[in-house]
Design a protein around this motif. Structure first.
Motif, PDB file in Angstrom:
ATOM      1  N   PHE A 144     -67.941  89.606  19.472  1.00 46.97           N
ATOM      2  CA  PHE A 144     -68.532  88.457  18.778  1.00 46.97           C
ATOM      3  C   PHE A 144     -69.929  88.809  18.276  1.00 46.97           C
ATOM      4  O   PHE A 144     -70.268  88.573  17.114  1.00 46.97           O
ATOM      5  CB  PHE A 144     -68.596  87.241  19.702  1.00 46.97           C
ATOM      6  N   SER A 146     -69.895  90.928  15.225  1.00 42.84           N
ATOM      7  CA  SER A 146     -69.182  90.393  14.068  1.00 42.84           C
ATOM      8  C   SER A 146     -70.091  89.607  13.128  1.00 42.84           C
ATOM      9  O   SER A 146     -71.212  89.232  13.471  1.00 42.84           O
ATOM     10  CB  SER A 146     -68.049  89.473  14.541  1.00 42.84           C
ATOM     11  N   LYS A 161     -64.831  90.696  24.543  1.00 50.83           N
ATOM     12  CA  LYS A 161     -64.776  89.680  23.487  1.00 50.83           C
ATOM     13  C   LYS A 161     -66.169  89.196  23.115  1.00 50.83           C
ATOM     14  O   LYS A 161     -66.444  88.901  21.938  1.00 50.83           O
ATOM     15  CB  LYS A 161     -63.889  88.515  23.922  1.00 50.83           C
ATOM     16  N   THR A 162     -67.068  89.133  24.078  1.00 55.04           N
ATOM     17  CA  THR A 162     -68.452  88.736  23.795  1.00 55.04           C
ATOM     18  C   THR A 162     -69.167  89.811  22.978  1.00 55.04           C
ATOM     19  O   THR A 162     -69.895  89.508  22.035  1.00 55.04           O
ATOM     20  CB  THR A 162     -69.218  88.472  25.105  1.00 55.04           C
ATOM     21  N   GLN A 164     -62.523  87.570  13.868  1.00 54.84           N
ATOM     22  CA  GLN A 164     -63.190  88.580  13.061  1.00 54.84           C
ATOM     23  C   GLN A 164     -62.470  89.921  13.167  1.00 54.84           C
ATOM     24  O   GLN A 164     -62.140  90.382  14.257  1.00 54.84           O
ATOM     25  CB  GLN A 164     -64.638  88.749  13.528  1.00 54.84           C
ATOM     26  N   ASP A 208     -69.668  86.661  12.442  1.00 53.79           N
ATOM     27  CA  ASP A 208     -69.830  85.324  13.017  1.00 53.79           C
ATOM     28  C   ASP A 208     -71.160  85.191  13.747  1.00 53.79           C
ATOM     29  O   ASP A 208     -71.627  84.074  13.983  1.00 53.79           O
ATOM     30  CB  ASP A 208     -68.688  85.023  13.988  1.00 53.79           C
ATOM     31  N   ALA A 209     -71.754  86.326  14.122  1.00 52.78           N
ATOM     32  CA  ALA A 209     -73.033  86.317  14.837  1.00 52.78           C
ATOM     33  C   ALA A 209     -74.162  86.831  13.950  1.00 52.78           C
ATOM     34  O   ALA A 209     -75.160  87.365  14.445  1.00 52.78           O
ATOM     35  CB  ALA A 209     -72.926  87.175  16.090  1.00 52.78           C
TER      36      ALA A 209
END
Length: 250
Positions: free
Chosen positions: A226, A229, A222-223, A2, A231-232
């Motif tokens: 995520f 993003s 990185k978490t 992302q 994607d979540a």
């Protein structure tokens, strides 16, 4: 992966550790960041590494007077904030018998009062699709001797994740949290422990971690990204544990 092109992140406590790693990763993925720190020196050092896509503010994340100026100071740089990462904080040890009011107030002002009113200040700069992410801790999952005030403060943060998510659902702003375990940062620098005591503490902790190592700040970063993003996009009111399973694996 992302990307965050044309996005701006505000990261409190962004000069070192998890905050700095998150800022670096956000920039690497095309975004711009505003980091906060308590001293001009640490802010300048961080900016010298982060580069031209970073802006720094010297501000105390526990100070109501500083927080009250935050919105206007950010508006001078950006009209919007797409990711608010409430990361500023540190731990301090104190047993029940010895803890005083200043210890209690210091940790609750920094971890509870500060984030609450920071969100209040920044919300007008956010819109549908944006993210608020809190940094809580695995210490909320079990009792740790001499860590009662810090654990209670982080438990309040865990509560904010759920209640703020409920309140902001209609606005389309997602609220989530990340719960780090033992991470290689400077978290012990404010505990009052000597370097020798810190080394002994770390040596005693490592055997209790399922992976037998401390995590890296980049693994938390990185978490966070995520969660911020697309994607979540269906994750809301959740806390992701990034602790090598220490809170659940025995």
């Amino acid at each position: 992966m992302q990307t965050f092109e044309n996005k701006v992140a505000l990261i409190t406590g962004g000069t070192t550790g998890i905050g700095f790693a998150t800022a670096s990763e956000f920039i690497e993925r095309g975004g711009k960041v505003i980091i906060t720190g308590r001293s001009q020196n640490t802010v300048d050092q961080a900016l010298s590494i982060l580069g031209e896509n970073a802006h720094g503010l010297v501000t105390d994340a526990s100070s109501m007077s500083d927080i009250g100026q935050l919105q206007n100071r950010i508006l001078a740089y950006s009209k919007c904030v797409h990711l608010l990462f409430l990361n500023a904080g540190y731990g301090k040890f104190s047993g029940l018998a010895n803890a005083d009011e200043s210890h209690f107030d210091e940790l609750f002002n920094l971890h509870v009062k500060g984030p609450f009113f920071t969100v209040q200040q920044i919300l007008p700069l956010m819109q549908k699709g944006d993210s608020i992410i809190f940094n809580t801790s695995f210490v909320t999952d079990f009792g740790i001797a001499n860590f009662s005030v810090y654990s209670a403060a982080k438990s309040a943060v865990a509560s904010f994740i759920k209640t703020f998510a409920s309140e902001l659902s209609d606005s389309g702003i997602r609220v989530n949290g990340v719960s780090p375990g033992h991470i290689s940062t400077n978290i012990y620098s404010k505990t009052g422990l000597s370097n020798e005591a810190v080394e002994q503490t770390v040596a005693g902790i490592i055997p209790t971690i399922p992976f037998k190592r401390f995590g890296e700040a980049s693994e938390i970063a990185k978490t966070v990204l995520f969660l911020a993003s697309a994607d979540a996009s269906y994750i809301h009111g959740a806390t992701l544990k990034v602790d090598a399973g220490i809170s659940v694996v025995k």
